[in-house]
Design a protein around this motif. Structure first.
Motif, PDB file in Angstrom:
ATOM      1  N   ILE A  33       1.021  -1.021   0.104  1.00  0.00           N
ATOM      2  CA  ILE A  33      -0.147   0.221  -0.206  1.00  0.00           C
ATOM      3  C   ILE A  33       0.983   1.406   0.044  1.00  0.00           C
ATOM      4  CG2 ILE A  33      -1.938   0.974   0.938  1.00  0.00           C
ATOM      5  CD1 ILE A  33      -2.540  -1.448   0.212  1.00  0.00           C
ATOM      6  N   GLY A  34       0.315   2.021  -0.615  1.00  0.00           N
ATOM      7  CA  GLY A  34       1.437   3.361  -0.788  1.00  0.00           C
ATOM      8  C   GLY A  34       0.763   4.827  -0.474  1.00  0.00           C
ATOM      9  N   TRP A  35       0.907   5.924  -0.295  1.00  0.00           N
ATOM     10  CA  TRP A  35       0.630   6.798   0.186  1.00  0.00           C
ATOM     11  C   TRP A  35       1.316   8.048  -0.862  1.00  0.00           C
ATOM     12  CZ3 TRP A  35      -2.890   8.435   3.565  1.00  0.00           C
ATOM     13  CH2 TRP A  35      -3.897   7.884   4.613  1.00  0.00           C
ATOM     14  N   PHE A  36      -0.106   8.380  -1.101  1.00  0.00           N
ATOM     15  CA  PHE A  36       0.310   9.483  -2.457  1.00  0.00           C
ATOM     16  C   PHE A  36       0.332  10.634  -2.017  1.00  0.00           C
ATOM     17  CE2 PHE A  36       2.260   6.889  -5.488  1.00  0.00           C
ATOM     18  CZ  PHE A  36       1.723   5.471  -4.923  1.00  0.00           C
ATOM     19  N   ARG A  37       0.609  11.907  -1.885  1.00  0.00           N
ATOM     20  CA  ARG A  37       0.195  13.170  -2.314  1.00  0.00           C
ATOM     21  C   ARG A  37       0.011  14.275  -3.527  1.00  0.00           C
ATOM     22  NH1 ARG A  37       4.850  15.537   1.970  1.00  0.00           N
ATOM     23  NH2 ARG A  37       6.464  16.104   0.411  1.00  0.00           N
ATOM     24  N   GLN A  38      -0.953  15.453  -4.199  1.00  0.00           N
ATOM     25  CA  GLN A  38      -1.091  16.186  -4.649  1.00  0.00           C
ATOM     26  C   GLN A  38      -1.293  17.580  -4.883  1.00  0.00           C
ATOM     27  OE1 GLN A  38      -3.552  15.297  -7.881  1.00  0.00           O
ATOM     28  NE2 GLN A  38      -2.222  16.105  -9.204  1.00  0.00           N
ATOM     29  N   ALA A  39      -0.565  18.123  -4.888  1.00  0.00           N
ATOM     30  CA  ALA A  39      -0.652  20.088  -3.882  1.00  0.00           C
ATOM     31  C   ALA A  39      -1.398  20.556  -5.832  1.00  0.00           C
ATOM     32  CB  ALA A  39       0.533  20.771  -3.497  1.00  0.00           C
ATOM     33  N   PRO A  40      -1.997  22.017  -5.248  1.00  0.00           N
ATOM     34  CA  PRO A  40      -2.468  22.643  -6.189  1.00  0.00           C
ATOM     35  C   PRO A  40      -1.202  23.057  -7.783  1.00  0.00           C
ATOM     36  CG  PRO A  40      -3.327  23.280  -4.468  1.00  0.00           C
ATOM     37  CD  PRO A  40      -2.874  22.488  -4.016  1.00  0.00           C
ATOM     38  N   GLY A  41      -1.969  22.431  -8.698  1.00  0.00           N
ATOM     39  CA  GLY A  41      -0.920  22.953  -9.505  1.00  0.00           C
ATOM     40  C   GLY A  41       0.235  21.867  -9.440  1.00  0.00           C
ATOM     41  N   LYS A  42       0.305  20.843  -9.104  1.00  0.00           N
ATOM     42  CA  LYS A  42       1.468  20.158  -8.967  1.00  0.00           C
ATOM     43  C   LYS A  42       1.375  18.621  -9.635  1.00  0.00           C
ATOM     44  CE  LYS A  42       4.548  22.696  -6.079  1.00  0.00           C
ATOM     45  NZ  LYS A  42       6.068  22.420  -4.330  1.00  0.00           N
ATOM     46  N   GLU A  43       1.635  18.153 -10.163  1.00  0.00           N
ATOM     47  CA  GLU A  43       1.661  16.284 -10.085  1.00  0.00           C
ATOM     48  C   GLU A  43       1.052  15.432  -8.677  1.00  0.00           C
ATOM     49  OE1 GLU A  43       3.752  16.204 -14.500  1.00  0.00           O
ATOM     50  OE2 GLU A  43       4.679  15.187 -13.303  1.00  0.00           O
ATOM     51  N   ARG A  44       1.131  14.561  -8.607  1.00  0.00           N
ATOM     52  CA  ARG A  44       0.959  13.838  -7.825  1.00  0.00           C
ATOM     53  C   ARG A  44       1.980  12.768  -7.274  1.00  0.00           C
ATOM     54  NH1 ARG A  44      -3.927   9.885  -7.029  1.00  0.00           N
ATOM     55  NH2 ARG A  44      -4.902  12.010  -7.974  1.00  0.00           N
ATOM     56  N   GLU A  45       2.441  12.632  -6.250  1.00  0.00           N
ATOM     57  CA  GLU A  45       3.882  12.650  -5.556  1.00  0.00           C
ATOM     58  C   GLU A  45       3.397  11.378  -4.898  1.00  0.00           C
ATOM     59  OE1 GLU A  45       6.700  14.987  -4.394  1.00  0.00           O
ATOM     60  OE2 GLU A  45       5.607  15.787  -3.191  1.00  0.00           O
ATOM     61  N   GLY A  46       4.375  10.534  -4.732  1.00  0.00           N
ATOM     62  CA  GLY A  46       4.732   9.081  -3.863  1.00  0.00           C
ATOM     63  C   GLY A  46       5.152   9.357  -2.879  1.00  0.00           C
ATOM     64  N   VAL A  47       4.629   8.860  -1.886  1.00  0.00           N
ATOM     65  CA  VAL A  47       4.861   9.772  -0.379  1.00  0.00           C
ATOM     66  C   VAL A  47       6.031   8.869   0.365  1.00  0.00           C
ATOM     67  CG1 VAL A  47       4.437  11.215   2.043  1.00  0.00           C
ATOM     68  CG2 VAL A  47       3.371  11.786   0.023  1.00  0.00           C
ATOM     69  N   TYR A  59      10.298   5.982   1.620  1.00  0.00           N
ATOM     70  CA  TYR A  59      10.468   7.385   2.166  1.00  0.00           C
ATOM     71  C   TYR A  59      10.537   8.079   0.530  1.00  0.00           C
ATOM     72  CZ  TYR A  59       9.087   4.936   6.511  1.00  0.00           C
ATOM     73  OH  TYR A  59       8.084   4.674   7.621  1.00  0.00           O
ATOM     74  N   ALA A  60       9.847   8.893   0.512  1.00  0.00           N
ATOM     75  CA  ALA A  60      10.692   9.727  -0.184  1.00  0.00           C
ATOM     76  C   ALA A  60      11.300  10.661   0.503  1.00  0.00           C
ATOM     77  CB  ALA A  60       9.229  10.815  -1.415  1.00  0.00           C
ATOM     78  N   ASP A  61      12.594  11.569  -0.098  1.00  0.00           N
ATOM     79  CA  ASP A  61      13.360  12.021   0.610  1.00  0.00           C
ATOM     80  C   ASP A  61      12.891  13.153   1.744  1.00  0.00           C
ATOM     81  OD1 ASP A  61      16.257  11.804  -2.044  1.00  0.00           O
ATOM     82  OD2 ASP A  61      15.487  10.450   0.158  1.00  0.00           O
ATOM     83  N   SER A  62      12.147  13.463   0.899  1.00  0.00           N
ATOM     84  CA  SER A  62      11.421  15.948   1.638  1.00  0.00           C
ATOM     85  C   SER A  62      10.447  14.663   2.869  1.00  0.00           C
ATOM     86  CB  SER A  62      10.601  15.707   0.619  1.00  0.00           C
ATOM     87  OG  SER A  62       9.519  14.923  -0.224  1.00  0.00           O
ATOM     88  N   VAL A  63      10.017  13.447   3.343  1.00  0.00           N
ATOM     89  CA  VAL A  63       9.895  12.597   4.240  1.00  0.00           C
ATOM     90  C   VAL A  63      10.503  12.235   5.419  1.00  0.00           C
ATOM     91  CG1 VAL A  63       7.690  13.328   3.080  1.00  0.00           C
ATOM     92  CG2 VAL A  63       8.773  11.175   3.654  1.00  0.00           C
ATOM     93  N   LYS A  64      11.854  11.826   4.325  1.00  0.00           N
ATOM     94  CA  LYS A  64      12.319  10.945   5.575  1.00  0.00           C
ATOM     95  C   LYS A  64      12.692  11.654   6.587  1.00  0.00           C
ATOM     96  CE  LYS A  64      14.563   8.045   1.662  1.00  0.00           C
ATOM     97  NZ  LYS A  64      15.590   7.779   1.556  1.00  0.00           N
ATOM     98  N   GLY A  65      12.471  11.005   8.079  1.00  0.00           N
ATOM     99  CA  GLY A  65      12.867  10.721   9.622  1.00  0.00           C
ATOM    100  C   GLY A  65      11.723  11.771   9.893  1.00  0.00           C
ATOM    101  N   ARG A  66      10.617  12.162   8.934  1.00  0.00           N
ATOM    102  CA  ARG A  66       9.852  12.834   9.645  1.00  0.00           C
ATOM    103  C   ARG A  66       8.378  12.674  10.168  1.00  0.00           C
ATOM    104  NH1 ARG A  66       7.555  16.781   7.000  1.00  0.00           N
ATOM    105  NH2 ARG A  66       8.888  16.593   5.078  1.00  0.00           N
ATOM    106  N   PHE A  67       8.504  11.062   8.955  1.00  0.00           N
ATOM    107  CA  PHE A  67       6.912  10.220   8.102  1.00  0.00           C
ATOM    108  C   PHE A  67       6.873   8.549   8.572  1.00  0.00           C
ATOM    109  CE2 PHE A  67       4.662  13.399   5.266  1.00  0.00           C
ATOM    110  CZ  PHE A  67       4.814  13.984   6.067  1.00  0.00           C
ATOM    111  N   THR A  68       6.335   8.204   9.324  1.00  0.00           N
ATOM    112  CA  THR A  68       6.459   6.806   9.174  1.00  0.00           C
ATOM    113  C   THR A  68       4.852   6.542   8.673  1.00  0.00           C
ATOM    114  OG1 THR A  68       8.068   6.994  11.153  1.00  0.00           O
ATOM    115  CG2 THR A  68       6.996   5.007  11.037  1.00  0.00           C
ATOM    116  N   ILE A  69       5.954   5.052   7.948  1.00  0.00           N
ATOM    117  CA  ILE A  69       3.990   4.377   7.798  1.00  0.00           C
ATOM    118  C   ILE A  69       4.022   2.792   8.567  1.00  0.00           C
ATOM    119  CG2 ILE A  69       5.655   3.422   5.834  1.00  0.00           C
ATOM    120  CD1 ILE A  69       2.639   3.399   3.893  1.00  0.00           C
ATOM    121  N   SER A  70       3.026   2.434   8.987  1.00  0.00           N
ATOM    122  CA  SER A  70       2.546   1.070   9.474  1.00  0.00           C
ATOM    123  C   SER A  70       1.440   0.479   8.992  1.00  0.00           C
ATOM    124  CB  SER A  70       2.759   1.580  10.933  1.00  0.00           C
ATOM    125  OG  SER A  70       1.902   2.592  10.975  1.00  0.00           O
ATOM    126  N   ARG A  71       1.085  -0.147   9.328  1.00  0.00           N
ATOM    127  CA  ARG A  71      -0.081  -1.377   8.684  1.00  0.00           C
ATOM    128  C   ARG A  71      -0.022  -2.347   9.817  1.00  0.00           C
ATOM    129  NH1 ARG A  71       1.270  -3.918   3.054  1.00  0.00           N
ATOM    130  NH2 ARG A  71      -0.997  -4.843   3.465  1.00  0.00           N
TER     131      ARG A  71
END
Length: 124
Positions: A33-47, A59-71
């Motif tokens: 399972i993946g998390w993605f995000r899309q900001a206004p005017g930008k393409e959808r990107e993997g998180v 983890y995308a480089d932009s969120v490493k160390g800040r976000f944690t995924i779990s299931r």
């Protein structure tokens, strides 16, 4: 097959949110399972993404160390804990099932059954 993201909201910079992705209609344990995000005017990107088998994560480089995924396979739910949020994290966040391809985390086109998304807004 349904995936529904929830848990978004408005938070100040430096704050935290936990997103949930509730899944149904398929054998949850069998799929990444993946998390993605899309900001206004930008393409959808993997998180972030979590595998089905060994719990591998991406983890995308932009969120490493800040976000944690779990299931939680017992609850058919994937979580995204987001800490130290920044204004640039503002976007609609989606979760999706990795339906195609053998590589991990794969590409955007490997994912399907996108839910409605949940809005995350981070104020400065």
């Amino acid at each position: 097959v349904q995936l529904q993201a929830s848990g978004g909201g408005l938070v100040q910079a430096g704050g935290s949110l936990r997103l949930s992705c509730a899944a149904s209609g398929f054998t949850f344990d069998d799929y990444a399972i993946g998390w993605f995000r899309q900001a206004p005017g930008k393409e959808r990107e993997g998180v972030s993404c979590i595998s089905s088998s060994d719990g591998s994560t991406y983890y995308a480089d932009s969120v490493k160390g800040r976000f944690t995924i779990s299931r939680d396979n017992a609850k058919n739910t994937v979580y995204l804990q987001m800490n130290n949020l920044k204004p640039e994290d503002t976007a609609v966040y989606y979760c999706a099932l990795k339906a195609y391809g053998r590589t991990f985390p794969g590409s955007l086109g490997d994912y399907a059954y996108w839910g409605q998304g949940t809005q995350v807004t981070v104020s400065s």
